[in-house]
Structures are given as C-alpha cells and as structure tokens.
Scaffold this motif. Sequence first.
Motif, PDB file in Angstrom:
ATOM      1  N   ILE A  10       0.918  -1.194   0.149  1.00  0.00           N
ATOM      2  CA  ILE A  10       0.080  -0.085   0.211  1.00  0.00           C
ATOM      3  C   ILE A  10       0.925   1.275   0.031  1.00  0.00           C
ATOM      4  CG2 ILE A  10      -1.874   1.453   1.195  1.00  0.00           C
ATOM      5  CD1 ILE A  10      -2.815  -1.438   2.316  1.00  0.00           C
ATOM      6  N   HIS A  11       0.699   2.049  -1.153  1.00  0.00           N
ATOM      7  CA  HIS A  11       1.481   3.428  -1.040  1.00  0.00           C
ATOM      8  C   HIS A  11       0.514   4.514  -0.800  1.00  0.00           C
ATOM      9  CE1 HIS A  11       5.542   1.753  -2.241  1.00  0.00           C
ATOM     10  NE2 HIS A  11       4.958   1.127  -3.223  1.00  0.00           N
ATOM     11  N   GLU A  12       0.899   5.386  -0.080  1.00  0.00           N
ATOM     12  CA  GLU A  12      -0.021   6.591   0.124  1.00  0.00           C
ATOM     13  C   GLU A  12       0.945   7.584  -0.456  1.00  0.00           C
ATOM     14  OE1 GLU A  12      -2.801   6.842   1.094  1.00  0.00           O
ATOM     15  OE2 GLU A  12      -3.224   4.983   2.520  1.00  0.00           O
ATOM     16  N   PRO A  13       0.205   8.853  -1.034  1.00  0.00           N
ATOM     17  CA  PRO A  13      -1.210   8.767  -0.758  1.00  0.00           C
ATOM     18  C   PRO A  13      -2.089   8.276  -1.842  1.00  0.00           C
ATOM     19  CG  PRO A  13      -0.276  10.955  -1.921  1.00  0.00           C
ATOM     20  CD  PRO A  13       0.899  10.094  -1.476  1.00  0.00           C
ATOM     21  N   SER A  14      -1.439   7.559  -2.734  1.00  0.00           N
ATOM     22  CA  SER A  14      -2.129   7.043  -3.758  1.00  0.00           C
ATOM     23  C   SER A  14      -3.374   6.190  -3.219  1.00  0.00           C
ATOM     24  CB  SER A  14      -1.153   6.168  -4.669  1.00  0.00           C
ATOM     25  OG  SER A  14      -0.310   6.705  -5.292  1.00  0.00           O
ATOM     26  N   ALA A  15      -3.208   5.171  -2.125  1.00  0.00           N
ATOM     27  CA  ALA A  15      -4.079   4.385  -1.974  1.00  0.00           C
ATOM     28  C   ALA A  15      -5.539   5.108  -1.510  1.00  0.00           C
ATOM     29  CB  ALA A  15      -3.728   3.538  -0.956  1.00  0.00           C
TER      30      ALA A  15
END
Length: 232
Positions: free
Chosen positions: A75-80
């Motif tokens: 999970i990569h933020e802020p993409s998620a």
Amino acid sequence: MSIAVGLEYRQMNSLDSGPSAPARNRNATIAGVCMVLAGFIAFMGITTAEVLYPEYSTRQDISDLGSTIPPNPIIHEPSATIFNTTMLVTGGLLLIGAFFSYRFVDGRSFPVALTLFGFGAFGVGVFPGNITPWHGLFALLTFFTGGITVVLSSQVVTGPFSVLCWLFGGISLLTLTSVFVYGLVIGAPHPLAFLGSGGIERWVAYPLIIWVLAFGGYLLASPIATGELSTE
C-alpha cells in the motif's frame, strides 16, 4: 424507447399521469451532472494516484493503486487514499445518477443496471485489493454490470450515439469475457498479454469511463434537460 421520443409520446397522451415535463427536465439535468462528474473524477483520480505511486506501470492492475493483493499486499500513500476515495465518490455519483434516471427513463432495466454499476464501483472503494475475496467480487460486478449498462443505454438514446454505446459496451464485455475464456477454458495466453494485466483491464474499464462522460453530456444536451420539449 429513446429519451426524446418517450417524452414526445407523453406529450401526445392526455391520460399520462407520469412526472411533468419540468420535473423530468430537472431529473435529466441532475443525472447528467452526476454522470459527467463521475467520469471526470474517475479518470482524474486514477491518473493522480498513478502519478504519485512510486514506479507505477500501467501494466499493473488499476486496483494496485489502492492495494496489491495478498499474501504480501503493498500500500502506497497517498495513492491508496486517492484511489479508494475516487471509487467511493464515483460509485456514489453513479448511484445518484441512477436514482434520477429511474425518474425519467422509460423502462427499468437501464436504471437497475446503472445502480448495480455504481454499487460495484462504491464497493471497490470500500474493499481495496488486500481485502479478499470482496475486492475481486466487487471489481467483477463493476466491470460486468458496467458493460451491460452501456449496452442497455443504447435503448434510451438516439442517433449515432446509440451505435457508440453498443461499441463501448461491447468492447468492455468482450475483453472481460475473453480473459475468462483464455484463462479458464482455453488455457492459453491472452491475445493482449503483451499489454500486461493492467493494460487488459484498462480495455475493460476505460470504455466504461468514456461512456459515463459521454452519456452525462448527452443527458445535459438532450431536449429534456434543455427544456426544448415541454408540455407547458
């Protein structure tokens, strides 16, 4: 029966007890606005999440933007957050559009299909890729009912756009079906395997997003929404 033709028929039928023309105008306008916003948000939200995802490739699944699948989800933020929120908002707008479409479209098959389409998209946002099997089920619901919705919309529009609805819906459904045929029945590589799973998925998803924008614009420009057809 098309939207415009259906309203003209009601104008000639003095026994019609359905919604008044002004009410149908408002319903068509609201549905059109919701559809245009849904298409815009879906496209721009996915694009933004892709840009902010480290070393993302469009050969990857679109849902990887929210989370990759187990056993080791990434999970990569802020993409998620951007992707999941995009799906929630898109699904919600489609559901609102379906509600108002139900109030002016002749027949119930199209609004029901659009409702399922919106519900599926909303579910994709609620259940990211790391939540199995729910994410996969909602993604499949979104793609399948989305294609059906686009095909059914050919019955409520007129002119060349009706043919385009068949084209967009057919491309999406054909690509989706071919994935299962080649993977489960034939057991051979998909003809579009060189695009990667993400490239194939986009041949399913993007025709739907393009249709959402186009159909919303059609509603806003239709005689119903512009008030060119009126009983008053």
